[in-house]
Design an enzyme around this catalytic site. Structure first.
Site, PDB file in Angstrom:
ATOM      1  N   LYS A 133      14.610  52.499 -17.380  1.00  0.00           N
ATOM      2  CA  LYS A 133      15.166  51.927 -16.251  1.00  0.00           C
ATOM      3  C   LYS A 133      15.079  53.077 -15.463  1.00  0.00           C
ATOM      4  O   LYS A 133      15.021  52.521 -14.045  1.00  0.00           O
ATOM      5  CB  LYS A 133      17.257  52.266 -16.698  1.00  0.00           C
ATOM      6  N   HIS A 177      29.853  49.487 -19.264  1.00  0.00           N
ATOM      7  CA  HIS A 177      28.792  49.326 -20.184  1.00  0.00           C
ATOM      8  C   HIS A 177      30.157  49.080 -21.439  1.00  0.00           C
ATOM      9  O   HIS A 177      30.105  50.508 -21.742  1.00  0.00           O
ATOM     10  CB  HIS A 177      27.532  49.292 -19.950  1.00  0.00           C
ATOM     11  N   CYS A 225      26.219  43.352 -22.105  1.00  0.00           N
ATOM     12  CA  CYS A 225      27.388  44.379 -22.322  1.00  0.00           C
ATOM     13  C   CYS A 225      28.689  45.159 -21.811  1.00  0.00           C
ATOM     14  O   CYS A 225      28.574  46.356 -21.958  1.00  0.00           O
ATOM     15  CB  CYS A 225      26.165  45.278 -22.857  1.00  0.00           C
ATOM     16  N   GLN A 272      22.517  53.090 -14.081  1.00  0.00           N
ATOM     17  CA  GLN A 272      22.356  51.888 -12.867  1.00  0.00           C
ATOM     18  C   GLN A 272      21.924  52.639 -11.699  1.00  0.00           C
ATOM     19  O   GLN A 272      21.946  51.810 -10.484  1.00  0.00           O
ATOM     20  CB  GLN A 272      23.080  50.576 -12.946  1.00  0.00           C
ATOM     21  N   ASP A 278      28.623  57.393 -15.652  1.00  0.00           N
ATOM     22  CA  ASP A 278      27.633  57.155 -16.280  1.00  0.00           C
ATOM     23  C   ASP A 278      26.458  56.325 -15.257  1.00  0.00           C
ATOM     24  O   ASP A 278      26.361  55.495 -14.385  1.00  0.00           O
ATOM     25  CB  ASP A 278      27.611  55.333 -17.261  1.00  0.00           C
TER      26      ASP A 278
HETATM   27  C1  LIG Z   1      25.484  51.364 -16.828  1.00  0.00           C
HETATM   28  C2  LIG Z   1      24.544  51.130 -18.735  1.00  0.00           C
HETATM   29  N1  LIG Z   1      25.011  51.527 -19.506  1.00  0.00           N
HETATM   30  C3  LIG Z   1      24.443  51.840 -20.390  1.00  0.00           C
HETATM   31  C4  LIG Z   1      23.282  51.481 -20.253  1.00  0.00           C
HETATM   32  C5  LIG Z   1      23.125  52.391 -22.074  1.00  0.00           C
HETATM   33  O1  LIG Z   1      21.588  52.174 -21.828  1.00  0.00           O
HETATM   34  P1  LIG Z   1      21.269  52.305 -23.339  1.00  0.00           P
HETATM   35  O2  LIG Z   1      20.326  50.863 -23.830  1.00  0.00           O
HETATM   36  O3  LIG Z   1      19.287  52.621 -21.902  1.00  0.00           O
HETATM   37  O4  LIG Z   1      21.615  53.087 -23.781  1.00  0.00           O
HETATM   38  C6  LIG Z   1      22.922  50.264 -19.559  1.00  0.00           C
HETATM   39  C7  LIG Z   1      21.832  49.334 -19.934  1.00  0.00           C
HETATM   40  O5  LIG Z   1      22.104  48.497 -19.406  1.00  0.00           O
HETATM   41  C8  LIG Z   1      24.198  50.551 -18.226  1.00  0.00           C
HETATM   42  O6  LIG Z   1      23.056  49.287 -17.534  1.00  0.00           O
END
Ligand SMILES: Cc1ncc(COP(=O)(O)O)c(C=O)c1O
Length: 408
Positions: free
Chosen positions: A223, A120, A363, A200, A197
């Protein structure tokens, strides 16, 4: 109490009160159960005060409520100490804190930071910035055509030059589960730290940070049934000690002189300014909710839904599914394309039937480019979804090409 999907659905007012809505975008953000909504109201109606500052009862009670959630997160992910849990604004801020707080003071020219092509943007851009500032090199682990990091090149890409490895546990774009155990092991073999990360994965599976021996993990409350604007950076205590504050100002200090200051102990050192107190308290209630339902039930339901949706989608003409075929390699996310139709047109047509799905690059532009897909449609599940909702998705998808005049 035996857990059932209908009980779970009743807990979510937005879902329960909108039976015509099919919400299939939980990877972007989940809905909130009543108990989280009630806890936020209860806190604001009777418990709100700033924390760590007042000696009066109200402030002390608010401080206790905030710090109790730190302990809840510690138990949730099996961390060793409360202080290893730092509250941030979300996964994005957690990675910025890690890159600027740990990367900036510890990297130098010639060092390498290894991420993967499946990340991401929040696990790419902070490293790009910090590598630019330190002269370190940003190196990518390649992925196969399902978006899975290729383990056969780990020894080659993660080398003695590598100081930080940071990879996702589950791809938000394709649902691909990544081989993080091997990656952590290889990072440690060369003396690098490894960050994950968990945005998810923590919402869907029991994470044991000590069992994994991971050094850092980032995730977001919104989430996992909690409020927006709250996230976590977990870090091993001895590594947090090597970190510089990323944000400075109120609350994170010990003494402030005219020209210099000393900092508060960990974790307050990394939580400058008034935090999202009510958000953290609401997050605590979301964790209680997850524990009430149980990861076992959640995973079972989500796996069933993913298998059902995968099967129904694969039986449709003109649909291409991306990502892993073996469902053991996939989280509750399915990315697909309707042949000949732009994903944004698909979502617009589905919206007419109140079916809410995501379209775009999710993203994850480097990954999309690697997979040769400018954008895809994405459905993602949480424990409140049902097979009937997937039937409605399929029915609605059946209309897409007809709407556009490709079929009669
Ligand atoms: C795998 C992953 N990392 C990071 C993020 C970023 O999360 P946030 O927007 O809550 O900071 C997301 C959000 O969709 C994500 O799916």
């Amino acid at each position: 109490m035996t857990m059932t999907t209908s009980w779970v659905r009743e807990q979510f007012p937005l879902i329960h009160n909108n039976q015509s809505l099919v919400y299939l975008d939980s990877a972007a953000t989940t809905q909130k159960p009543s108990q989280v909504i009630r806890r936020l109201a209860q806190f604001n109606e009777g418990e709100h005060a700033n924390i760590h500052r007042g000696v009066y009862d109200l402030s002390q009670k608010a401080t206790e409520a905030y710090d109790k959630v730190r302990q809840q997160v510690k138990y949730l992910i099996h961390a060793n100490r409360d202080e290893e849990i730092i509250f941030t604004k979300g996964t994005t801020e957690s990675f910025n804190l890690l890159a600027y707080g740990y990367g900036l003071p510890n990297l130098k020219a010639g060092d390498e930071v290894v991420i993967s092509l499946a990340e991401h943007h929040s696990n790419i851009l902070p490293w790009q910035q910090v590598c630019r500032m330190t002269g370190a090199k940003l190196v990518y682990l390649p992925v196969d055509d399902t978006g899975r990091i290729r383990t056969e090149v780990l020894d080659e890409v993660i080398s003695e030059r590598t100081k930080i490895v940071s990879v996702t546990m589950i791809s938000n774009a394709f649902g691909t589960i990544q081989p993080v155990r091997e990656i952590i092991e290889r990072a440690h073999e060369v003396g690098a730290v490894c960050a994950l990360d968990g945005a998810q994965s923590v919402p869907h599976q029991q994470i044991h940070v000590q069992g994994l021996d991971v050094d850092f993990i980032a995730f977001s409350a919104h989430k996992m049934f909690g409020p927006t604007g709250v996230g976590v950076l977990y870090g091993k205590y001895e590594l947090l000690e090597k970190m510089e504050p990323f944000m400075t100002g109120g609350d994170m200090i010990e003494y402030v002189e005219q020209q210099s200051s000393t900092f508060a102990p960990i974790p307050t050192r990394f939580e400058a300014g008034t935090p999202n107190i009510e958000g953290v308290v609401g997050f605590g209630e979301a964790i209680t909710f997850i524990q009430q339902i149980g990861y076992g039930f959640m995973t079972e339901q989500e796996n069933k839904l993913t298998a059902y949706a995968y099967e129904r989608l694969s039986n449709m003409k003109h649909i291409s599914i991306h990502g892993p075929i073996d469902l053991h390699d996939r989280g509750p996310v399915i990315s697909f394309s309707v042949n000949g139709v732009h994903p944004h047109d698909v979502t617009t047509i589905l919206n007419e039937d109140h079916v809410a799905i995501r379209a775009g690059h999710h993203c994850a532009q480097p990954l999309m480019k690697e997979m040769g897909l400018p954008s895809t449609c994405r459905i993602s599940f949480a424990v409140y979804n049902t097979e009937e909702e997937i039937d409605r998705l399929i029915e609605s998808l059946g209309k897409v090409r007809k709407w556009l005049g490709y079929e009669s």
